[in-house]
Structures are given as C-alpha cells and as structure tokens.
Design an enzyme around this catalytic site. Structure first.
Site, PDB file in Angstrom:
ATOM      1  N   CYS B 134       0.829  -1.204   0.000  1.00  0.00           N
ATOM      2  CA  CYS B 134       0.000   0.000   0.000  1.00  0.00           C
ATOM      3  C   CYS B 134       0.861   1.251   0.000  1.00  0.00           C
ATOM      4  O   CYS B 134       1.187   1.787   1.053  1.00  0.00           O
ATOM      5  CB  CYS B 134      -0.929  -0.004   1.213  1.00  0.00           C
ATOM      6  SG  CYS B 134      -1.997   1.441   1.285  1.00  0.00           S
ATOM      7  N   CYS B 137      -0.411   4.279   1.817  1.00  0.00           N
ATOM      8  CA  CYS B 137      -0.298   4.194   3.275  1.00  0.00           C
ATOM      9  C   CYS B 137       1.128   4.444   3.743  1.00  0.00           C
ATOM     10  O   CYS B 137       1.353   5.103   4.747  1.00  0.00           O
ATOM     11  CB  CYS B 137      -0.685   2.802   3.780  1.00  0.00           C
ATOM     12  SG  CYS B 137      -2.216   2.159   3.137  1.00  0.00           S
ATOM     13  N   ASP B 138       2.081   3.861   3.037  1.00  0.00           N
ATOM     14  CA  ASP B 138       3.422   3.752   3.604  1.00  0.00           C
ATOM     15  C   ASP B 138       4.504   4.569   2.898  1.00  0.00           C
ATOM     16  O   ASP B 138       5.640   4.621   3.362  1.00  0.00           O
ATOM     17  CB  ASP B 138       3.853   2.275   3.614  1.00  0.00           C
ATOM     18  CG  ASP B 138       2.911   1.417   4.442  1.00  0.00           C
ATOM     19  OD1 ASP B 138       2.223   1.972   5.304  1.00  0.00           O
ATOM     20  OD2 ASP B 138       2.866   0.198   4.214  1.00  0.00           O
TER      21      ASP B 138
END
Lengths: 107, 307
Positions: B134, B137-138
């Site tokens: 992701c 997200c990261d």
C-alpha cells in the site's frame, strides 16, 4: 483510560515511565486505514479502563516513530515497563486486537 | 439470534455497499458484515479518476465513506467484524462474525480480493518492515530511500507514481517483457523521470536483518541472479479472491466463486458480486454494477420464496 496525544516530548513520561501498560497508535492524517483503526483504538481505551493506557502518536509531527522502526501505519505497539511487548501492523478487527493485547496483559 | 435478515451481505467494498443500497431501498432488512477493515481495496488507494460522476476524481476512501453513508441512510445495519463462519446448510443461513451469529434468508458474497504476495523467502516477516502492498499508506516512510515496485499492471503503476513523491528512486520490476497496465497509466509512469523499469525479472528473495536491505533478482531470460540494495519492496502483482472461509461454495479453477445464472452460486439463495467472482474486469464500477445485479436478483428470489 481517556485518549492521550503523545509527542516526542511526553513519550518518556507517558509511555516509557508509565506504570500501566501503554497502547500506542502510530498514525497520520493521510493514512486511510488509520481512520478505520482510530475509533477502534478509542473504544479499546474505554474497554480496558485502568488496565491499559491508550495514546496516539502522529508520525508526521514526531520523530520517535523512527526509533521503533515504524515503516507502515497504522501500527499499534504495546509498551510494558518501557519495552515493546507487542507490535500489531495494519488494520484489524477490534476482536483480533483484543486477543493480541490480552496475551501481553496476562488476563 | 431472533432477528432474521432478508439479506446478509458479506463484504463492504463497492459491490457489497451498492448491493446494500439496493436491497434496503427495496425495503429488505439488510445486514452488511463489513469486516475489521471495511471498505475494501479502495481504502488503500488515492485519487480514483475513472468512477463516473466525479469529473475531478475522488479519493478512494472518501468514495467508500460516501457509499457507506448512503447505505446507512436507507437503514442498512453494519457489523465491523470479520465473519468467521458461513453456514449455508439450514433454511436460514447463519453467519458468525465477532462473537455473534446472524441469520439471513439470503446472502450476497461480496468479499472481494486481497493482495497477492510474492511468496518468496524473507517477504512475510518483513511486511511492515519495508515490504508493503500500500504505497498511499506507507510511501512517506520512504522519503529519500530506494524502493522497488513488483508488478506490471495499473496498480503497480499507481504505486510507483505515489512513491515518486517521497522516494529517491523507484524501480518497477516486472517478470515479463511488456507491462499489462493501461496506456494512460503506462505513459504517466514512463514519463516520470524517477521511475525506472527492469523487465523479464522477478524477485526471488527479500534480504535484510530486521528490515528490508536488499532483494535478490533473477533474470527470467538468462537465469542470472543479482542483488540490488533497496529499502522498500512494494508488491502489486494482483489479488486473490477471499474465499477461504467458505466450505461448500463452488470455486472455478482460478479460485474465484463460480457464478451460475442470475448471480447465484451453487447454493440456492446465496448470490455473489464483485472481485470475488470477477477475474476479468476488477474495477470499482464493475463491482458496483455486479452488486446492483446481485441485489436485484436476491430481491426477485426472495419474492418467489413461499413465506
């Protein structure tokens, strides 16, 4: 215990020196799964009451997340006597968080 | 245990939530078992530009929030727990989620699909330690770092583009000679000066002590292996249908739920919608369309049952 905003400044006092275990939610504004986890963390704080301190740490505004090797959020870490005793990465259901937390709380 | 729902929907992506909007508007008592991480794959995306009705695009998580609100507005009940058991053997189907069991006259399976991991040594234990699926997200944890994206489809291109905002270099590693991504996504990725491509190559091992430090690559043409220093490995090689929790639902040879006429599965009264049966299109809008169709079929089927 009520929700607590953790920072680099209060981390030592609130987390590492805490007599009760502490659940720390590493999060950021831009992280969608964090928005799913955040209300769960608040509920966990209420359900565990005095047995578990619950706090949130914004990884964009604080550096201490680097020290714990946070490379993915949400990450929930449980600290006991200043040590990390549990790392939970990614969004999960409340029940699965509880199972993991119960393991380290010893009940 | 007393309340019997007309429809229980398993899953809360575009398929499940669209189905819920339709069934509740048809006055059917509806429960969505949304899962611990509700909202499906779109929760892990950024700007969605191909969902009709949003000319400027819409953030994936916002789109899902809107769909959920719309379903709630018409009276859908939600349980934000993963279901652990689906029992289709009795007249009223029994779905267990969290510590409760719910009964439904019909079920729509819309459990979608999740990231397919590489399955190579060193990968599983480094998820969250440099291995991710992701980028939205990261990515921010990889500021000025070197990352690779594994895969050649649209999602691999999107991951790579998101990563360029933070990482110092982004290399797309793809096992074959040509990308599978759509023209527009390929063009964007290829025009980005930070993105490099390595073709005919696969990752055979993720190396590093506590976190990702290197990957071992193998050239599929020459068989040569090499090591590349990287800080992050983003996996975007596709998705696996979420069917593990079903015992007596027929699957096709690829592991997707087998669809019979009228979006029925092999069980009468159990319908299916979205990526869990669709290995072909896998779009938010097709999933929503399948959700609508399954809801209409469930409604018709419930009508035909002797009460």
């Amino acid at each position: 215990m009520a929700d607590l905003t953790l920072t680099d400044q209060n981390f030592q006092a609130e987390v590492l020196d805490s007599k009760t275990p502490v659940l720390v939610d590493f999060w950021a504004e831009w992280c969608a799964p964090c928005r799913i986890v955040s209300p769960i963390v608040e509920e966990l704080g209420k359900e565990y009451g005095d047995k578990l301190k619950v706090g949130k740490l914004n990884v964009d505004e604080n550096q201490i997340s680097n020290k714990y090797g946070i490379m993915s959020i949400p990450s929930l870490l449980v600290f006991k006597n200043g040590q990390v005793v549990k790392t939970m990465i990614g969004a999960q259901s409340k029940d699965s968080f509880k199972k993991e937390i119960d393991q380290v709380l010893g009940n | 245990m007393d309340k019997v729902y007309d429809v229980i929907i398993l899953g809360s992506g575009p398929a499940g939530l669209t189905a819920a909007i339709y069934t509740t508007r048809a006055d059917l008592k509806t429960l969505v078992v949304a899962g611990g991480k509700w909202g499906g794959q779109l929760q892990l995306t950024t700007l969605v530009e191909n969902f009709p009705g949003f000319p400027e695009g819409i953030q994936g998580p916002d789109l899902m929030q809107n769909m959920r609100k719309q379903a709630e507005k018409f009276g859908t009940d939600f349980v934000d727990e993963d279901f652990t058991e689906a029992d289709f053997s009795s007249k009223h189907f029994k779905i267990t989620a969290g510590s409760k069991t719910y009964q439904g006259k019909s079920v729509i399976i819309a459990t979608g699909a999740d990231t397919k991991w590489l399955g190579v040594p060193g990968e599983a234990e480094k998820i969250g330690r440099g291995v991710s699926s992701c980028a939205p997200c990261d990515a921010a944890f990889f500021r000025d770092k070197k990352v690779i994206v594994v895969g050649g489809g649209d999602s691999a291109m999107e991951e790579a583009l998101v990563l360029t905002k933070f990482a110092s270099s982004v290399t797309v590693v793809h096992r074959s000679e040509a990308l599978r991504a759509s023209e527009i996504m390929q063009k964007r990725a290829k025009e980005n000066p930070k993105i490099k491509f390595i073709f005919n190559t696969q990752v055979v091992e993720v190396l590093g002590e506590a976190k990702v430090e290197r990957v071992k690559l193998k050239n599929n043409k020459t068989g040569e292996t090499s090591e590349m220093p990287v800080d992050g490995v983003f996996v975007a090689i596709g998705h696996m249908p979420n069917t593990k929790a079903f015992r007596d639902i027929d699957l096709d040879e690829k592991g997707f739920v087998k669809v019979h006429e009228h979006y029925l599965t092999n069980k009468d009264g159990v319908f299916v919608a979205g990526d869990v049966h669709d290995s072909e299109y896998k779009q938010a809008i097709t999933a929503a369309g399948f959700g609508c169709a399954a809801a209409l079929e469930a409604e018709k089927w419930l009508d035909e049952q002797p009460s």
